[in-house]
Write a protein that holds these residues in place. Structure first.
Motif, PDB file in Angstrom:
ATOM      1  N   UNK A  49     -50.110 -13.847  12.272  1.00 38.71           N
ATOM      2  CA  UNK A  49     -49.595 -15.221  12.182  1.00 38.71           C
ATOM      3  C   UNK A  49     -48.139 -15.216  11.748  1.00 38.71           C
ATOM      4  N   UNK A  50     -47.821 -14.369  10.744  1.00 31.28           N
ATOM      5  CA  UNK A  50     -46.432 -14.304  10.285  1.00 31.28           C
ATOM      6  C   UNK A  50     -45.512 -13.757  11.373  1.00 31.28           C
ATOM      7  N   UNK A  51     -45.997 -12.711  12.093  1.00 33.67           N
ATOM      8  CA  UNK A  51     -45.178 -12.145  13.169  1.00 33.67           C
ATOM      9  C   UNK A  51     -44.938 -13.169  14.278  1.00 33.67           C
ATOM     10  N   UNK A  52     -46.013 -13.880  14.654  1.00 35.07           N
ATOM     11  CA  UNK A  52     -45.855 -14.900  15.700  1.00 35.07           C
ATOM     12  C   UNK A  52     -44.881 -15.984  15.259  1.00 35.07           C
ATOM     13  N   UNK A  53     -44.983 -16.371  13.982  1.00 37.12           N
ATOM     14  CA  UNK A  53     -44.060 -17.394  13.466  1.00 37.12           C
ATOM     15  C   UNK A  53     -42.615 -16.878  13.470  1.00 37.12           C
ATOM     16  N   UNK A  54     -42.436 -15.583  13.069  1.00 28.73           N
ATOM     17  CA  UNK A  54     -41.088 -14.983  13.030  1.00 28.73           C
ATOM     18  C   UNK A  54     -40.498 -14.884  14.437  1.00 28.73           C
ATOM     19  N   UNK A  55     -41.349 -14.429  15.413  1.00 27.94           N
ATOM     20  CA  UNK A  55     -40.890 -14.319  16.804  1.00 27.94           C
ATOM     21  C   UNK A  55     -40.506 -15.679  17.358  1.00 27.94           C
ATOM     22  N   UNK A  56     -41.314 -16.683  17.041  1.00 26.78           N
ATOM     23  CA  UNK A  56     -41.007 -18.043  17.504  1.00 26.78           C
ATOM     24  C   UNK A  56     -39.686 -18.536  16.947  1.00 26.78           C
ATOM     25  N   UNK A  58     -37.172 -16.595  15.916  1.00 32.24           N
ATOM     26  CA  UNK A  58     -36.093 -15.817  16.528  1.00 32.24           C
ATOM     27  C   UNK A  58     -35.771 -16.321  17.925  1.00 32.24           C
ATOM     28  N   UNK A  59     -36.820 -16.630  18.717  1.00 36.07           N
ATOM     29  CA  UNK A  59     -36.588 -17.157  20.057  1.00 36.07           C
ATOM     30  C   UNK A  59     -35.875 -18.495  19.996  1.00 36.07           C
ATOM     31  N   UNK A  60     -36.258 -19.323  19.041  1.00 36.21           N
ATOM     32  CA  UNK A  60     -35.594 -20.620  18.885  1.00 36.21           C
ATOM     33  C   UNK A  60     -34.131 -20.446  18.512  1.00 36.21           C
ATOM     34  N   UNK A  61     -33.856 -19.482  17.582  1.00 37.01           N
ATOM     35  CA  UNK A  61     -32.467 -19.209  17.196  1.00 37.01           C
ATOM     36  C   UNK A  61     -31.663 -18.655  18.367  1.00 37.01           C
ATOM     37  N   UNK A  62     -32.297 -17.765  19.174  1.00 38.77           N
ATOM     38  CA  UNK A  62     -31.603 -17.193  20.321  1.00 38.77           C
ATOM     39  C   UNK A  62     -31.225 -18.263  21.331  1.00 38.77           C
ATOM     40  N   UNK A  63     -32.191 -19.189  21.601  1.00 36.29           N
ATOM     41  CA  UNK A  63     -31.898 -20.278  22.523  1.00 36.29           C
ATOM     42  C   UNK A  63     -30.775 -21.148  21.991  1.00 36.29           C
ATOM     43  N   UNK A  64     -30.801 -21.386  20.680  1.00 33.20           N
ATOM     44  CA  UNK A  64     -29.747 -22.208  20.074  1.00 33.20           C
ATOM     45  C   UNK A  64     -28.387 -21.529  20.198  1.00 33.20           C
ATOM     46  N   UNK A  65     -28.365 -20.186  19.939  1.00 31.20           N
ATOM     47  CA  UNK A  65     -27.104 -19.451  20.063  1.00 31.20           C
ATOM     48  C   UNK A  65     -26.604 -19.463  21.504  1.00 31.20           C
ATOM     49  N   UNK A  66     -27.545 -19.274  22.471  1.00 34.66           N
ATOM     50  CA  UNK A  66     -27.138 -19.312  23.874  1.00 34.66           C
ATOM     51  C   UNK A  66     -26.577 -20.675  24.244  1.00 34.66           C
ATOM     52  N   UNK A  67     -27.207 -21.714  23.721  1.00 39.08           N
ATOM     53  CA  UNK A  67     -26.704 -23.069  23.985  1.00 39.08           C
ATOM     54  C   UNK A  67     -25.310 -23.243  23.414  1.00 39.08           C
ATOM     55  N   UNK A  68     -25.094 -22.725  22.181  1.00 34.54           N
ATOM     56  CA  UNK A  68     -23.761 -22.820  21.571  1.00 34.54           C
ATOM     57  C   UNK A  68     -22.748 -21.994  22.350  1.00 34.54           C
TER      58      UNK A  68
END
Length: 271
Positions: A49-56, A58-68
């Protein structure tokens, strides 16, 4: 017998109570294999559960960085485009300013050249070196114009105003070379003509055919007085076809012809 039955009943009662009460692992509390497996499974589920939450996250941060990043690139593109447009507009204004200045300078140069030629014509008229027959003959034959010294000078001044005086200068240099008899002088004059009017590095290079230029290059090893004859003919034809008609239609020649005609008519009226 009664006592034996009582003992048996007590034993059965103990066994029954023992069977109904929960059994503990012989290893002690919380040490059962089954209990351990359940604990490990729970811990694994928590880790997943913690890994899935961490991956989620990270993916959200990556999308945000790509958007920026995309936004920054768009902003950079817009900035570069705006800067390029500004530079182009500045260059265009500068070129327009230079064009206006050049046009003004060209107008001033043409006016100054025209004034200079008119003053020269006026001096010729005052000296009485020109006649109506001579000036009229210039319009009938290009050969007559070049044969007349005054006509050549006036034509040269006209060609200077058009920035094409190298043609008549080359033609006159060839005429001078053909009048030379000494071999040493011929070689010197031929070299000078080549450097001034034939060489592709010369600012006054005349327009002649490539084959004629190649022939001249070969003959430069042993220069002769007539080595430029073919090139001279080509330049003569070029002046006769292009420069001569413009000269006859120029204000310079028309003004000269008008003044000479007026002077001739005035002399006739006095007679």
């Amino acid at each position: 017998m009664a006592s034996d039955r009582a003992q048996i009943r007590r034993r059965l009662s103990r066994m029954d109570s023992a069977s109904r009460s929960p059994r503990l692992c012989w290893r002690g509390p919380n040490t059962c294999c089954f209990c351990t497996c359940l604990t490990v499974r729970n811990e694994d589920n928590d880790d997943c559960s913690r890994r899935a939450s961490t991956i989620s996250m990270l993916e959200s941060l990556q999308k945000h960085e790509e958007s920026l990043t995309v936004r920054n690139e768009d902003n950079d593109d817009c900035s570069r485009r705006a800067s390029t447009i500004s530079m182009l507009e500045s260059l265009q204004k500068h070129e327009e300013s230079l064009t206006v200045r050049n046009e003004d300078n060209d107008d001033c140069s043409r006016r100054a050249s025209t004034i200079s030629m008119l003053e020269s014509l006026q001096k010729h008229e005052e000296r009485g070196s020109l006649s109506l027959e001579e000036v009229t003959a210039w319009s009938q034959s290009f050969h007559q114009l070049l044969k007349n010294p005054t006509g050549r000078n006036i034509l040269m001044e006209f060609l200077q105003s058009e920035h094409s005086d190298e043609n008549i200068l080359f033609w006159l240099a060839c005429e001078e070379l053909k009048r030379e008899d000494h071999i040493a002088n011929i070689a010197e004059i031929a070299k000078s003509i080549y450097l001034d009017y034939i060489s592709i590095l010369s600012p006054k290079e005349v327009s002649i055919d490539a084959s004629v230029r190649e022939t001249i290059d070969k003959n430069m090893a042993m220069p002769t007085a007539d080595m430029f004859d073919e090139a001279q003919v080509q330049i003569y034809v070029l002046m006769q076809r292009d420069s001569y008609p413009r000269f006859l239609n120029s204000p310079i020649y028309k003004s000269l012809l008008q003044n000479i005609t007026a002077s001739a008519n005035a002399l006739d009226s006095q007679l």
